[in-house]
Design a protein around this motif. Structure first.
Motif, PDB file in Angstrom:
ATOM      1  N   SER A  81       0.826  -1.213   0.000  1.00  0.00           N
ATOM      2  CA  SER A  81       0.000   0.000   0.000  1.00  0.00           C
ATOM      3  C   SER A  81       0.858   1.261   0.000  1.00  0.00           C
ATOM      4  O   SER A  81       0.492   2.253  -0.626  1.00  0.00           O
ATOM      5  N   SER A  82       2.010   1.234   0.667  1.00  0.00           N
ATOM      6  CA  SER A  82       2.860   2.427   0.694  1.00  0.00           C
ATOM      7  C   SER A  82       3.400   2.751  -0.693  1.00  0.00           C
ATOM      8  O   SER A  82       3.439   3.920  -1.095  1.00  0.00           O
ATOM      9  N   VAL A  83       3.788   1.736  -1.448  1.00  0.00           N
ATOM     10  CA  VAL A  83       4.273   1.967  -2.811  1.00  0.00           C
ATOM     11  C   VAL A  83       3.135   2.457  -3.699  1.00  0.00           C
ATOM     12  O   VAL A  83       3.289   3.421  -4.453  1.00  0.00           O
ATOM     13  N   GLN A  84       1.986   1.831  -3.610  1.00  0.00           N
ATOM     14  CA  GLN A  84       0.851   2.249  -4.432  1.00  0.00           C
ATOM     15  C   GLN A  84       0.417   3.670  -4.091  1.00  0.00           C
ATOM     16  O   GLN A  84       0.057   4.445  -4.987  1.00  0.00           O
ATOM     17  N   ASN A  85       0.495   4.058  -2.824  1.00  0.00           N
ATOM     18  CA  ASN A  85       0.176   5.431  -2.434  1.00  0.00           C
ATOM     19  C   ASN A  85       1.168   6.430  -3.023  1.00  0.00           C
ATOM     20  O   ASN A  85       0.777   7.516  -3.454  1.00  0.00           O
ATOM     21  N   MET A  86       2.449   6.062  -3.038  1.00  0.00           N
ATOM     22  CA  MET A  86       3.471   6.948  -3.618  1.00  0.00           C
ATOM     23  C   MET A  86       3.258   7.086  -5.130  1.00  0.00           C
ATOM     24  O   MET A  86       3.395   8.177  -5.683  1.00  0.00           O
ATOM     25  N   ILE A  87       2.903   6.000  -5.787  1.00  0.00           N
ATOM     26  CA  ILE A  87       2.634   6.046  -7.223  1.00  0.00           C
ATOM     27  C   ILE A  87       1.476   6.993  -7.504  1.00  0.00           C
ATOM     28  O   ILE A  87       1.537   7.817  -8.423  1.00  0.00           O
ATOM     29  N   LYS A  88       0.435   6.912  -6.704  1.00  0.00           N
ATOM     30  CA  LYS A  88      -0.718   7.818  -6.874  1.00  0.00           C
ATOM     31  C   LYS A  88      -0.348   9.250  -6.537  1.00  0.00           C
ATOM     32  O   LYS A  88      -0.701  10.183  -7.263  1.00  0.00           O
ATOM     33  N   LYS A  89       0.364   9.439  -5.430  1.00  0.00           N
ATOM     34  CA  LYS A  89       0.726  10.786  -4.983  1.00  0.00           C
ATOM     35  C   LYS A  89       1.505  11.541  -6.054  1.00  0.00           C
ATOM     36  O   LYS A  89       1.269  12.723  -6.287  1.00  0.00           O
ATOM     37  N   TYR A  90       2.436  10.865  -6.720  1.00  0.00           N
ATOM     38  CA  TYR A  90       3.277  11.511  -7.727  1.00  0.00           C
ATOM     39  C   TYR A  90       2.798  11.241  -9.155  1.00  0.00           C
ATOM     40  O   TYR A  90       3.500  11.563 -10.106  1.00  0.00           O
ATOM     41  N   SER A  91       1.616  10.667  -9.303  1.00  0.00           N
ATOM     42  CA  SER A  91       1.000  10.409 -10.616  1.00  0.00           C
ATOM     43  C   SER A  91       1.962   9.738 -11.585  1.00  0.00           C
ATOM     44  O   SER A  91       2.139  10.185 -12.720  1.00  0.00           O
ATOM     45  N   VAL A  92       2.571   8.663 -11.144  1.00  0.00           N
ATOM     46  CA  VAL A  92       3.532   7.942 -11.982  1.00  0.00           C
ATOM     47  C   VAL A  92       2.768   7.125 -13.009  1.00  0.00           C
ATOM     48  O   VAL A  92       1.958   6.273 -12.668  1.00  0.00           O
ATOM     49  N   LYS A  93       3.032   7.414 -14.276  1.00  0.00           N
ATOM     50  CA  LYS A  93       2.364   6.717 -15.377  1.00  0.00           C
ATOM     51  C   LYS A  93       3.332   5.831 -16.152  1.00  0.00           C
ATOM     52  O   LYS A  93       2.918   4.904 -16.832  1.00  0.00           O
ATOM     53  N   LEU A  94       4.626   6.158 -16.116  1.00  0.00           N
ATOM     54  CA  LEU A  94       5.617   5.344 -16.811  1.00  0.00           C
ATOM     55  C   LEU A  94       6.909   5.343 -16.017  1.00  0.00           C
ATOM     56  O   LEU A  94       7.093   6.160 -15.110  1.00  0.00           O
ATOM     57  N   VAL A  95       7.772   4.404 -16.353  1.00  0.00           N
ATOM     58  CA  VAL A  95       9.056   4.300 -15.674  1.00  0.00           C
ATOM     59  C   VAL A  95      10.175   4.390 -16.690  1.00  0.00           C
ATOM     60  O   VAL A  95       9.976   4.015 -17.843  1.00  0.00           O
ATOM     61  N   PRO A  96      11.311   4.914 -16.302  1.00  0.00           N
ATOM     62  CA  PRO A  96      11.589   5.503 -15.004  1.00  0.00           C
ATOM     63  C   PRO A  96      10.971   6.907 -14.868  1.00  0.00           C
ATOM     64  O   PRO A  96      10.872   7.638 -15.843  1.00  0.00           O
ATOM     65  N   THR A  97      10.557   7.226 -13.663  1.00  0.00           N
ATOM     66  CA  THR A  97      10.143   8.579 -13.315  1.00  0.00           C
ATOM     67  C   THR A  97      10.978   8.993 -12.118  1.00  0.00           C
ATOM     68  O   THR A  97      11.064   8.249 -11.140  1.00  0.00           O
ATOM     69  N   SER A  98      11.584  10.159 -12.209  1.00  0.00           N
ATOM     70  CA  SER A  98      12.418  10.675 -11.119  1.00  0.00           C
ATOM     71  C   SER A  98      11.806  11.968 -10.608  1.00  0.00           C
ATOM     72  O   SER A  98      11.462  12.848 -11.392  1.00  0.00           O
ATOM     73  N   ILE A  99      11.689  12.063  -9.293  1.00  0.00           N
ATOM     74  CA  ILE A  99      11.136  13.236  -8.640  1.00  0.00           C
ATOM     75  C   ILE A  99      12.251  13.847  -7.793  1.00  0.00           C
ATOM     76  O   ILE A  99      12.886  13.145  -7.001  1.00  0.00           O
ATOM     77  N   PHE A 100      12.479  15.145  -7.963  1.00  0.00           N
ATOM     78  CA  PHE A 100      13.520  15.856  -7.218  1.00  0.00           C
ATOM     79  C   PHE A 100      12.841  16.820  -6.251  1.00  0.00           C
ATOM     80  O   PHE A 100      12.098  17.702  -6.674  1.00  0.00           O
ATOM     81  N   ILE A 101      13.115  16.647  -4.955  1.00  0.00           N
ATOM     82  CA  ILE A 101      12.429  17.396  -3.908  1.00  0.00           C
ATOM     83  C   ILE A 101      13.452  18.164  -3.080  1.00  0.00           C
ATOM     84  O   ILE A 101      14.477  17.599  -2.675  1.00  0.00           O
ATOM     85  N   ASP A 102      13.171  19.450  -2.820  1.00  0.00           N
ATOM     86  CA  ASP A 102      14.093  20.245  -2.010  1.00  0.00           C
ATOM     87  C   ASP A 102      13.905  19.958  -0.528  1.00  0.00           C
ATOM     88  O   ASP A 102      13.030  19.189  -0.137  1.00  0.00           O
ATOM     89  N   LYS A 103      14.726  20.590   0.316  1.00  0.00           N
ATOM     90  CA  LYS A 103      14.683  20.297   1.752  1.00  0.00           C
ATOM     91  C   LYS A 103      13.375  20.707   2.405  1.00  0.00           C
ATOM     92  O   LYS A 103      13.053  20.256   3.494  1.00  0.00           O
ATOM     93  N   ASN A 104      12.599  21.571   1.752  1.00  0.00           N
ATOM     94  CA  ASN A 104      11.312  22.004   2.290  1.00  0.00           C
ATOM     95  C   ASN A 104      10.163  21.102   1.852  1.00  0.00           C
ATOM     96  O   ASN A 104       9.008  21.360   2.171  1.00  0.00           O
ATOM     97  N   GLY A 105      10.472  20.056   1.072  1.00  0.00           N
ATOM     98  CA  GLY A 105       9.441  19.128   0.619  1.00  0.00           C
ATOM     99  C   GLY A 105       8.759  19.554  -0.671  1.00  0.00           C
ATOM    100  O   GLY A 105       7.764  18.953  -1.070  1.00  0.00           O
ATOM    101  N   ASN A 106       9.288  20.582  -1.343  1.00  0.00           N
ATOM    102  CA  ASN A 106       8.715  21.056  -2.607  1.00  0.00           C
ATOM    103  C   ASN A 106       9.303  20.285  -3.784  1.00  0.00           C
ATOM    104  O   ASN A 106      10.521  20.130  -3.869  1.00  0.00           O
ATOM    105  N   VAL A 107       8.441  19.822  -4.673  1.00  0.00           N
ATOM    106  CA  VAL A 107       8.913  19.131  -5.873  1.00  0.00           C
ATOM    107  C   VAL A 107       9.514  20.178  -6.802  1.00  0.00           C
ATOM    108  O   VAL A 107       8.834  21.090  -7.254  1.00  0.00           O
TER     109      VAL A 107
END
Length: 131
Positions: A81-107
């Motif tokens: 469930s944690s992986v599936q939640n992360m996939i939904k949260k970041y709207s991952v539709k294909l792989v590889p997908t890389s998300i870069f987040i700053d220290k404040n939690g902003n994408v």
């Protein structure tokens, strides 16, 4: 007749065994973006050619940023469930997908597909310097 049945069974069973063996989770445990720490989240599949290419680039580049940026690798075949939640949260539709987040939690950036070494360094520099 027995020989044909054995061949058919092997054709059906071997791919299923290989699939289940490859789909077992060996990635980094899923964590949310860490406060005060830039993070790169990489969604990938072990059966994806571009994911394998990106992994080689990460192995070459990431050691320089290990103390500055947290790397979280998520295998999309993991049905937890944690992986599936992360996939939904970041709207991952294909792989590889890389998300870069700053220290404040902003994408700060989202990249779908392969990233070359120079581009990866630029993203990591951006979140580690400004993050």
């Amino acid at each position: 007749m027995k020989k044909n049945a054995l061949i058919v069974l092997l054709i059906l069973i071997v791919p299923m065994v290989v699939y289940f063996a490859l789909s077992r989770s060996t990635g980094t445990p899923v964590v949310e973006a860490q406060v005060n720490q830039p993070q790169m989240i990489k969604f990938a599949s072990r059966m994806c050619y571009d994911c394998q290419r990106l992994e080689k680039v990460l192995q070459a580049v990431y050691p320089e940023y290990r103390d500055k940026v947290t790397l979280t690798e998520i295998t999309v075949q993991d049905n937890s469930s944690s992986v599936q939640n992360m996939i939904k949260k970041y709207s991952v539709k294909l792989v590889p997908t890389s998300i870069f987040i700053d220290k404040n939690g902003n994408v700060k950036a989202r990249v779908e597909g392969y990233i070359d070494e120079t581009t990866l360094r630029n993203y990591l520099n951006e979140i580690s310097a400004n993050g």
